[in-house]
Design a protein around this motif. Structure first.
Motif, PDB file in Angstrom:
ATOM      1  N   GLU A   1      38.937   6.043 -13.822  1.00 41.17           N
ATOM      2  CA  GLU A   1      39.723   6.154 -11.602  1.00 41.17           C
ATOM      3  C   GLU A   1      39.185   4.382 -10.847  1.00 41.17           C
ATOM      4  O   GLU A   1      39.059   4.732 -10.522  1.00 41.17           O
ATOM      5  CB  GLU A   1      37.661   6.871 -11.107  1.00 41.17           C
ATOM      6  N   ALA A   2      39.660   3.862 -12.534  1.00 36.86           N
ATOM      7  CA  ALA A   2      39.373   2.081 -12.005  1.00 36.86           C
ATOM      8  C   ALA A   2      40.617   1.990 -10.998  1.00 36.86           C
ATOM      9  O   ALA A   2      42.024   2.308 -11.408  1.00 36.86           O
ATOM     10  CB  ALA A   2      39.509   1.524 -13.566  1.00 36.86           C
ATOM     11  N   SER A   3      40.875   0.612 -10.018  1.00 36.30           N
ATOM     12  CA  SER A   3      41.620   0.675  -9.492  1.00 36.30           C
ATOM     13  C   SER A   3      42.279  -0.695 -10.723  1.00 36.30           C
ATOM     14  O   SER A   3      41.597  -1.817 -10.871  1.00 36.30           O
ATOM     15  CB  SER A   3      41.604  -0.004  -8.176  1.00 36.30           C
TER      16      SER A   3
ATOM     17  N   GLU B   1      24.213  -3.164 -13.946  1.00 33.07           N
ATOM     18  CA  GLU B   1      24.919  -2.106 -13.521  1.00 33.07           C
ATOM     19  C   GLU B   1      26.000  -2.783 -12.950  1.00 33.07           C
ATOM     20  O   GLU B   1      27.011  -1.394 -12.917  1.00 33.07           O
ATOM     21  CB  GLU B   1      23.423  -2.265 -11.678  1.00 33.07           C
ATOM     22  N   GLN B   2      26.588  -3.824 -12.744  1.00 29.43           N
ATOM     23  CA  GLN B   2      28.032  -3.958 -12.377  1.00 29.43           C
ATOM     24  C   GLN B   2      28.943  -3.345 -13.380  1.00 29.43           C
ATOM     25  O   GLN B   2      29.474  -2.951 -13.110  1.00 29.43           O
ATOM     26  CB  GLN B   2      27.892  -5.243 -12.118  1.00 29.43           C
ATOM     27  N   PHE B   3      27.899  -4.018 -14.658  1.00 27.56           N
ATOM     28  CA  PHE B   3      29.169  -3.488 -15.839  1.00 27.56           C
ATOM     29  C   PHE B   3      29.019  -2.094 -16.135  1.00 27.56           C
ATOM     30  O   PHE B   3      30.204  -1.831 -16.395  1.00 27.56           O
ATOM     31  CB  PHE B   3      28.685  -4.466 -16.923  1.00 27.56           C
ATOM     32  N   SER B   4      28.651  -1.523 -15.952  1.00 23.56           N
ATOM     33  CA  SER B   4      28.595   0.151 -16.214  1.00 23.56           C
ATOM     34  C   SER B   4      29.109   0.633 -14.959  1.00 23.56           C
ATOM     35  O   SER B   4      29.913   1.539 -15.156  1.00 23.56           O
ATOM     36  CB  SER B   4      26.626   0.424 -16.027  1.00 23.56           C
ATOM     37  N   GLU B   5      28.954   0.242 -13.959  1.00 20.95           N
ATOM     38  CA  GLU B   5      29.809   0.574 -13.098  1.00 20.95           C
ATOM     39  C   GLU B   5      31.585   0.373 -13.659  1.00 20.95           C
ATOM     40  O   GLU B   5      32.378   1.750 -13.357  1.00 20.95           O
ATOM     41  CB  GLU B   5      29.684   0.542 -11.706  1.00 20.95           C
ATOM     42  N   LEU B   6      31.308  -0.666 -13.347  1.00 22.58           N
ATOM     43  CA  LEU B   6      33.154  -0.736 -14.029  1.00 22.58           C
ATOM     44  C   LEU B   6      33.469  -0.059 -15.762  1.00 22.58           C
ATOM     45  O   LEU B   6      34.840   0.348 -15.237  1.00 22.58           O
ATOM     46  CB  LEU B   6      33.830  -2.346 -13.959  1.00 22.58           C
ATOM     47  N   VAL B   7      32.966  -0.228 -16.347  1.00 22.31           N
ATOM     48  CA  VAL B   7      32.833   1.119 -17.626  1.00 22.31           C
ATOM     49  C   VAL B   7      32.928   2.569 -17.553  1.00 22.31           C
ATOM     50  O   VAL B   7      34.145   2.845 -17.357  1.00 22.31           O
ATOM     51  CB  VAL B   7      31.920   0.699 -18.394  1.00 22.31           C
ATOM     52  N   SER B   8      32.037   3.151 -16.561  1.00 20.19           N
ATOM     53  CA  SER B   8      32.222   4.149 -15.982  1.00 20.19           C
ATOM     54  C   SER B   8      33.499   4.844 -15.344  1.00 20.19           C
ATOM     55  O   SER B   8      34.551   5.371 -15.512  1.00 20.19           O
ATOM     56  CB  SER B   8      31.155   4.510 -14.924  1.00 20.19           C
ATOM     57  N   LYS B   9      34.663   3.657 -14.090  1.00 19.04           N
ATOM     58  CA  LYS B   9      35.625   3.877 -13.738  1.00 19.04           C
ATOM     59  C   LYS B   9      36.594   3.813 -14.963  1.00 19.04           C
ATOM     60  O   LYS B   9      37.387   4.915 -14.501  1.00 19.04           O
ATOM     61  CB  LYS B   9      35.753   3.124 -12.897  1.00 19.04           C
ATOM     62  N   ILE B  10      36.399   3.216 -15.312  1.00 12.19           N
ATOM     63  CA  ILE B  10      37.645   2.135 -16.604  1.00 12.19           C
ATOM     64  C   ILE B  10      37.784   3.732 -17.489  1.00 12.19           C
ATOM     65  O   ILE B  10      39.033   4.157 -17.774  1.00 12.19           O
ATOM     66  CB  ILE B  10      37.580   1.030 -17.753  1.00 12.19           C
TER      67      ILE B  10
ATOM     68  N   GLU C   1      37.925  -7.332 -11.919  1.00 11.89           N
ATOM     69  CA  GLU C   1      36.986  -7.962 -12.034  1.00 11.89           C
ATOM     70  C   GLU C   1      36.105  -7.389 -13.505  1.00 11.89           C
ATOM     71  O   GLU C   1      35.673  -8.604 -13.813  1.00 11.89           O
ATOM     72  CB  GLU C   1      35.871  -6.743 -11.066  1.00 11.89           C
ATOM     73  N   PHE C   2      36.772  -6.703 -14.085  1.00 15.36           N
ATOM     74  CA  PHE C   2      35.874  -6.577 -15.176  1.00 15.36           C
ATOM     75  C   PHE C   2      36.593  -6.967 -16.236  1.00 15.36           C
ATOM     76  O   PHE C   2      36.649  -7.547 -17.298  1.00 15.36           O
ATOM     77  CB  PHE C   2      36.297  -4.692 -15.747  1.00 15.36           C
ATOM     78  N   SER C   3      37.940  -7.495 -16.087  1.00 17.87           N
ATOM     79  CA  SER C   3      38.212  -8.123 -17.243  1.00 17.87           C
ATOM     80  C   SER C   3      37.901  -9.426 -17.051  1.00 17.87           C
ATOM     81  O   SER C   3      37.556 -10.497 -18.494  1.00 17.87           O
ATOM     82  CB  SER C   3      39.827  -8.717 -16.849  1.00 17.87           C
ATOM     83  N   GLN C   4      38.080 -10.111 -15.755  1.00 15.96           N
ATOM     84  CA  GLN C   4      37.095 -11.715 -15.566  1.00 15.96           C
ATOM     85  C   GLN C   4      34.983 -11.475 -16.207  1.00 15.96           C
ATOM     86  O   GLN C   4      34.859 -12.317 -17.400  1.00 15.96           O
ATOM     87  CB  GLN C   4      36.332 -11.447 -14.274  1.00 15.96           C
ATOM     88  N   ILE C   5      34.639 -10.316 -16.184  1.00 12.47           N
ATOM     89  CA  ILE C   5      33.512  -9.677 -16.923  1.00 12.47           C
ATOM     90  C   ILE C   5      33.874 -10.283 -18.289  1.00 12.47           C
ATOM     91  O   ILE C   5      32.671 -10.915 -18.637  1.00 12.47           O
ATOM     92  CB  ILE C   5      33.180  -8.712 -16.532  1.00 12.47           C
ATOM     93  N   LEU C   6      34.763  -9.642 -18.465  1.00 15.61           N
ATOM     94  CA  LEU C   6      34.650  -9.868 -19.823  1.00 15.61           C
ATOM     95  C   LEU C   6      34.862 -11.222 -20.592  1.00 15.61           C
ATOM     96  O   LEU C   6      34.514 -11.795 -21.787  1.00 15.61           O
ATOM     97  CB  LEU C   6      35.534  -9.123 -20.838  1.00 15.61           C
ATOM     98  N   SER C   7      35.675 -12.058 -19.710  1.00 12.40           N
ATOM     99  CA  SER C   7      36.012 -12.925 -19.864  1.00 12.40           C
ATOM    100  C   SER C   7      34.337 -14.128 -20.619  1.00 12.40           C
ATOM    101  O   SER C   7      34.354 -15.216 -21.451  1.00 12.40           O
ATOM    102  CB  SER C   7      36.804 -13.878 -19.312  1.00 12.40           C
TER     103      SER C   7
END
Length: 327
Positions: free
Chosen positions: A22-24, A9-18, A30-36
């Protein structure tokens, strides 16, 4: 909440924004950290991005709502899980992301074998680029795939190819990179090249560096701008200097020719579109031109763009030949 579901869900939310723009800056960090921390999510994001951009890259689409409509239609057609069309771009992206994650229809799968996991990377309707664990980049043409073992990069970097792919290989002298297809093998240390396997032919095109093509007792080294066409059934081959731009344009989706004569450019068009072009004026043939056009662009559009500046007209005759005349 289950940790896996929370992460999805966290991944989905961040991908949606990017994807919806709409991503800040905090979201991106945060998304970069998840991918790493999660290589599988990196793969999923790349494929979702490619799927999201596919209609934009290969068709003329005037606004993001059209892309949203296409994604939602694809989801409906595939599973029927979305009953109501979403008007919000962000919601649509989130729905698409969660659909792909939860139903596992991403063009990626894992098979179990006696030696461990075997990973397959694939492309269907459009070319897709993947970054492998060693940093090498592979662009798969549509309806193509590569397969590699879970220990890829430990001692060897071996992949199996079905279809066509363009490779940009990270240099590593201690771990050669090898592409196996249709009973042949292309070995490299670090270079850029294209391999295509179709029916009984394997066509290898070298862009940069050096590669060795092998099959049974056959072995040939290629230099930049050389291509080798090998028949698996007869073991016969041709090695020749080629037009690298012509054979790898599918990777970028565009042909680019700069500072060549109009006659030479016409020869390129003949090879691309499989049409005979006859130019009646030698002065026009020697005129220097530069052109950039999409892989799927009609030849008439290209000629129409040039005829005003070069002052020529053209006709397509009954034999489907194009005759070009000076005005």
């Amino acid at each position: 909440m289950n940790l896996l579901i929370f992460m999805e869900e966290q991944f989905s939310e961040l991908v949606s924004k990017i994807l919806s723009g709409e991503a800040s800056e905090e979201d991106r960090k945060e998304f970069s950290q998840i991918l790493s921390n999660n290589p599988d999510y990196n793969l999923k994001y790349n494929q979702l991005k490619e799927y999201w951009n596919a209609d934009v890259r290969h068709k003329v689409i005037k606004d993001s709502a059209q892309v949203t409509d296409k994604i939602m239609a694809r989801i409906k057609d595939t599973e029927g899980v979305i009953k109501e069309k979403k008007s919000s771009l962000k919601i649509a992206v989130a729905a698409a992301v969660m659909f792909f994650i939860t139903t596992c229809v991403l063009l990626y799968h894992v098979n179990k074998s006696s030696s461990g996991n075997v990973y397959t990377y694939a492309a269907q309707a459009v070319p897709v680029e993947y970054t492998l664990s060693d940093g090498s980049k592979v662009t798969l043409n549509k309806n193509s795939s590569i397969t590699l073992a879970s220990d890829f990069g430990d001692k060897f970097r071996d992949v199996k190819l079905d279809g066509e792919a363009y490779f940009v290989v990270s240099k590593d002298k201690s771990r050669p990179f090898s592409v196996e297809t249709n009973g042949t093998r292309t070995k490299v240390l670090g270079t850029s090249f294209n391999v295509k396997s179709k029916n009984n032919e394997v066509i290898t095109t070298l862009v940069e560096g050096s590669i060795m093509f092998t099959s049974n007792n056959f072995e040939k080294v290629l230099s930049p701008n050389e291509e080798l066409r090998y028949n698996v059934a007869t073991s016969k081959y041709e090695k020749y200097v080629c037009d690298v731009q012509l054979n790898t344009a599918w990777v970028s989706g565009r042909f680019n020719y700069s500072g060549i004569s109009f006659g030479a450019f016409a020869n390129k068009l003949e090879a691309i579109y499989d049409k005979k072009i006859l130019i009646k004026d030698s002065e026009l043939t020697n005129h220097i031109v530069s052109a950039s056009f999409l892989v799927e662009e009609p030849i008439e559009d290209i000629l129409d763009a040039l005829k005003g500046e070069l002052k020529f007209s053209y006709v397509v005759d009954s034999a489907n030949q194009i005759r070009i005349m000076s005005k």
